[in-house]
Motif scaffolding. Structure first.
Motif, mmCIF file in Angstrom:
data_model
loop_
_atom_site.group_PDB
_atom_site.id
_atom_site.type_symbol
_atom_site.label_atom_id
_atom_site.label_comp_id
_atom_site.label_asym_id
_atom_site.label_seq_id
_atom_site.Cartn_x
_atom_site.Cartn_y
_atom_site.Cartn_z
ATOM 1 N N ILE A 18 36.715 3.735 -2.313
ATOM 2 C CA ILE A 18 35.285 3.180 -2.344
ATOM 3 C C ILE A 18 35.365 3.422 -3.858
ATOM 4 C CG2 ILE A 18 33.633 5.457 -1.905
ATOM 5 C CD1 ILE A 18 35.285 6.173 0.611
ATOM 6 N N VAL A 19 34.206 2.748 -3.806
ATOM 7 C CA VAL A 19 34.517 3.110 -5.730
ATOM 8 C C VAL A 19 32.571 2.539 -6.111
ATOM 9 C CG1 VAL A 19 36.166 1.313 -6.597
ATOM 10 C CG2 VAL A 19 34.278 -0.311 -5.496
ATOM 11 N N TRP B 46 28.592 2.110 -8.484
ATOM 12 C CA TRP B 46 28.342 0.280 -8.572
ATOM 13 C C TRP B 46 28.174 0.448 -9.955
ATOM 14 C CZ3 TRP B 46 24.775 3.126 -11.790
ATOM 15 C CH2 TRP B 46 24.749 4.489 -11.777
ATOM 16 N N LYS C 75 35.522 -0.184 0.209
ATOM 17 C CA LYS C 75 34.396 -0.323 -0.488
ATOM 18 C C LYS C 75 33.226 0.000 -1.144
ATOM 19 C CE LYS C 75 30.919 2.436 0.946
ATOM 20 N NZ LYS C 75 30.104 2.515 -0.078
ATOM 21 N N ALA D 123 30.428 0.339 -3.274
ATOM 22 C CA ALA D 123 28.784 1.056 -3.144
ATOM 23 C C ALA D 123 27.490 0.079 -2.938
ATOM 24 C CB ALA D 123 28.624 1.458 -4.587
ATOM 25 N N GLU D 124 26.731 0.641 -2.478
ATOM 26 C CA GLU D 124 26.198 -0.208 -1.494
ATOM 27 C C GLU D 124 24.866 -1.434 -2.043
ATOM 28 O OE1 GLU D 124 26.495 2.888 -1.658
ATOM 29 O OE2 GLU D 124 24.754 4.709 -0.507
ATOM 30 N N GLY E 220 27.084 4.953 2.175
ATOM 31 C CA GLY E 220 28.300 5.798 1.880
ATOM 32 C C GLY E 220 28.804 6.750 2.772
ATOM 33 N N GLY F 288 31.406 4.155 3.939
ATOM 34 C CA GLY F 288 32.241 5.656 3.507
ATOM 35 C C GLY F 288 32.939 6.489 4.180
ATOM 36 N N PHE G 98 39.257 7.084 -5.065
ATOM 37 C CA PHE G 98 37.618 7.260 -4.773
ATOM 38 C C PHE G 98 37.576 7.347 -6.551
ATOM 39 C CE2 PHE G 98 34.023 10.118 -5.184
ATOM 40 C CZ PHE G 98 33.346 9.254 -4.808
ATOM 41 N N SER H 17 30.432 10.546 -7.855
ATOM 42 C CA SER H 17 30.208 11.162 -8.356
ATOM 43 C C SER H 17 30.331 12.616 -7.902
ATOM 44 C CB SER H 17 28.548 11.561 -7.232
ATOM 45 O OG SER H 17 28.691 12.056 -5.710
HETATM 46 P P1 ADP Z 1 27.087 7.380 -7.365
HETATM 47 O O1 ADP Z 1 26.061 8.857 -7.349
HETATM 48 O O2 ADP Z 1 27.634 7.359 -8.858
HETATM 49 O O3 ADP Z 1 26.139 6.781 -6.260
HETATM 50 P P2 ADP Z 1 28.668 8.146 -5.083
HETATM 51 O O4 ADP Z 1 29.355 9.157 -5.341
HETATM 52 O O5 ADP Z 1 27.600 8.621 -4.083
HETATM 53 O O6 ADP Z 1 27.673 7.957 -6.646
HETATM 54 O O7 ADP Z 1 28.578 6.921 -4.904
HETATM 55 C C1 ADP Z 1 30.600 6.361 -5.007
HETATM 56 C C2 ADP Z 1 31.253 6.030 -3.710
HETATM 57 O O8 ADP Z 1 30.548 6.384 -2.832
HETATM 58 C C3 ADP Z 1 30.466 5.014 -3.184
HETATM 59 O O9 ADP Z 1 31.048 3.655 -2.814
HETATM 60 C C4 ADP Z 1 29.168 6.057 -2.062
HETATM 61 O O10 ADP Z 1 28.891 4.110 -1.005
HETATM 62 C C5 ADP Z 1 30.185 6.159 -1.577
HETATM 63 N N1 ADP Z 1 29.326 7.387 -0.769
HETATM 64 C C6 ADP Z 1 28.490 7.768 -0.864
HETATM 65 N N2 ADP Z 1 28.215 9.153 0.038
HETATM 66 C C7 ADP Z 1 29.525 9.166 1.091
HETATM 67 C C8 ADP Z 1 30.494 9.928 2.296
HETATM 68 N N3 ADP Z 1 28.988 11.225 2.308
HETATM 69 N N4 ADP Z 1 31.587 8.726 2.282
HETATM 70 C C9 ADP Z 1 32.226 8.438 1.397
HETATM 71 N N5 ADP Z 1 31.204 7.845 0.826
HETATM 72 C C10 ADP Z 1 30.495 8.032 0.331
#
Ligand code: ADP
Length: 500
Positions: free
Chosen positions: A167-168, A170, A194, A196-197, A227, A231, A245, A248
């Motif tokens: 899971i990466v 953006w 997966k 990022a969106e 996510g 995710g 992963f 955040s």
């Molecule tokens: P940012 O704040 O940089 O967007 P995130 O940690 O929210 O960082 O997102 C990083 C990756 O984790 C993205 O691919 C996002 O879709 C995914 N992600 C966000 N929420 C979840 C979750 N509940 N479970 C798994 N993956 C997630």
């Protein structure tokens, strides 16, 4: 500063000529819509316009992708292919990626607002370097023989784990993906990515090129989506052997929980930082320091996990550094990322821009001194542009000095003496990166030893290379990307006792 782009670029024509948008999941070598039929909009931060509607995956799509990865792994078409053959195919894939440099760079520039000159060079090169480097390692890394004596031959060999999920985020969509899939696939695993969106398009195209290069279908699958849906389903899957992963802290911890609550899969986490520059009294010329600080702040609009966003400076050099920072940061001007001369694009999404400006507003309210910046610019473009922002005389316990902001926002904190500099550097829950600026050799070495971080630079910042590991300690995570050490993240050791 202008309120519109200096030279408008007809981006729709550019896209039509050089890009194909692939918007479905990539499962077993085929583009596949979501079982639910759901999509989500990908918005370009360049101008706020919708670029594409992308398949929104959930449990059903994740199940299909993991099944494809598992069956492909078990079949041995990739996992048991000879290392030399895997190497040759990975090289072909790297060459294909290189020959699509403009297209991939354009996708990334449109989706996350990265300056086109950076996306087509640094980002594409990062992917190609990772693939070639891990491919090169394949016929150069050997197993071991344990020193048991006459009684037996005990071999220690390395085996792929099976199905990896990655899971990466953006901020560097292609590079961060490649730092996972290149070592994972080199050693023979199958992988489900997966993205990022905010950034699915480049990953989908890279996956398509993998199959074109001869990687067997199912070795690399891509499930797009939110996510909390795609995710989470991937992290909770019972047939994934390891989840890697980058993102955040809160989501990193959630993924560890999902892993523990499902099949106890292995987890590797890189969860950002609040990295300090410690500028000691004996630092060299401050124009050089300021130029590097500004680079670490403004490159990729500050959306870098190792961005050096806390500047701790010896009081005797404080005023001079502020003057130099003013100059150095003013050279970074947000511009249309499709302008070939642009070095700083927008913040990657409207939500992220609001997050960053929220931090700025609260810092002003809490009494931190705004030296420069703090405002949105290029508003008429519809995009999400923000000026480099510098706060001075910040107290280290404040939110602005403790939270990862992911935008071009810097805090300057003066200190007295070596011990206070190092103490403040370590007063953060993060431990990803740091820099130490001093022409006094023993001061530089002592500080680099005492600062708790996975990466410390002395008299520079943000130099990276595939040859050395990158990752964090404390809340910044565990495990390492890059270097031969990353191969261990995707392998398990097998000891075999052969009785003589
Ligand atoms: P940012 O704040 O940089 O967007 P995130 O940690 O929210 O960082 O997102 C990083 C990756 O984790 C993205 O691919 C996002 O879709 C995914 N992600 C966000 N929420 C979840 C979750 N509940 N479970 C798994 N993956 C997630």
């Amino acid at each position: 500063m202008n309120s519109t782009f200096s030279e408008p670029v007809d981006w729709s024509a550019a896209v039509a000529h050089s890009c194909t948008f692939k918007t479905s999941h990539f499962i077993h070598g085929e583009f596949t819509p979501s079982l639910s039929g759901k999509t989500f909009a990908s918005v370009s931060p360049r101008d706020g316009r919708v670029l594409a509607h992308i398949a929104a995956g959930d449990t059903g799509d994740v199940d299909r992708a993991v099944l494809s990865a598992r069956q492909t792994f078990e079949s041995g078409v990739w996992s048991r292919r000879s290392p030399r053959e895997r190497k040759r195919i990975l090289f072909d894939w790297a060459d294909l990626i290189l020959s699509h440099r403009e297209e991939l760079g354009m996708l990334e520039s449109l989706e996350v607002g990265k300056p086109i000159s950076h996306a087509t060079t640094n980002d594409v090169n990062g992917v190609v370097d990772a693939l070639r480097w891990y491919a090169e390692s394949l016929d150069k890394v050997y197993g071991e023989v344990a020193p048991i004596g006459e009684e037996a031959l005990v071999t220690i060999t390395s085996e792929p784990l099976g199905v990896i999920a990655a899971i990466v985020p953006w901020n560097y969509p292609m590079i961060l993906a490649a730092l996972k899939f290149a070592p994972a696939m080199a050693v023979g695993n199958s992988i489900v990515m997966k993205p990022a969106e905010q950034s699915s398009l480049s990953m989908l195209r890279i996956a398509e090129l993998a199959v074109e290069a001869g990687i067997p279908a199912g070795t690399l699958n891509v499930v797009c989506g939110l996510g909390a849906e795609a995710g989470a389903a991937l992290s909770q899957h019972m047939d994934v052997d390891k989840i890697v992963f980058t993102g955040s802290g809160p989501v990193g911890r959630l993924i560890q929980k999902y892993a523990a609550e499902s099949n106890g899969k292995a987890v590797q986490i890189e969860a950002g930082g609040k990295s300090p520059h410690v500028v000691f009294e004996h630092a060299g010329p401050l124009d050089i320091v300021a130029e590097r600080v500004a680079f670490s702040l403004c490159y990729n609009s500050g959306q870098t996990c190792s961005a050096g966003t806390r500047v701790l400076v010896a009081r005797s050099r404080h005023e001079e550094l502020i003057e130099q920072l003013r100059k150095a940061c003013s050279a970074w001007i947000p511009q249309d990322p499709l302008d070939p001369l642009s070095t700083m694009g927008p913040i990657a999404s409207e939500l992220q821009l609001e997050r960053v400006t929220g931090f700025i507003d609260r810092a002003i309210d809490s009494g931190s001194e705004l030296v420069m910046g703090g405002k949105r610019v290029l508003l008429d473009s519809g995009g999400f542009y923000l000026e480099p922002t510098v706060f001075d005389n910040v107290q280290n316990h404040l939110e602005i000095a403790q939270e990862e902001i992911f935008g071009p926002v810097l805090c300057v904190i003066p200190f007295e003496g070596f011990d206070e500099g190092v103490r403040l550097a370590n007063q953060t829950r993060y431990g990803l990166a740091a820099s130490v600026w001093s022409d006094n050799l023993s001061e530089g070495i002592r500080a680099s030893r005492e600062i708790r971080a996975g990466m410390v630079w002395v008299n520079t910042y943000q130099r990276s290379d595939i040859t050395f590991p990158f990752g964090g300690v404390k809340a910044s995570g565990h495990g390492r990307d890059r270097s031969l050490h990353a191969l261990a993240e995707y392998s398990s050791l097998k000891s075999t006792w052969l009785n003589l």
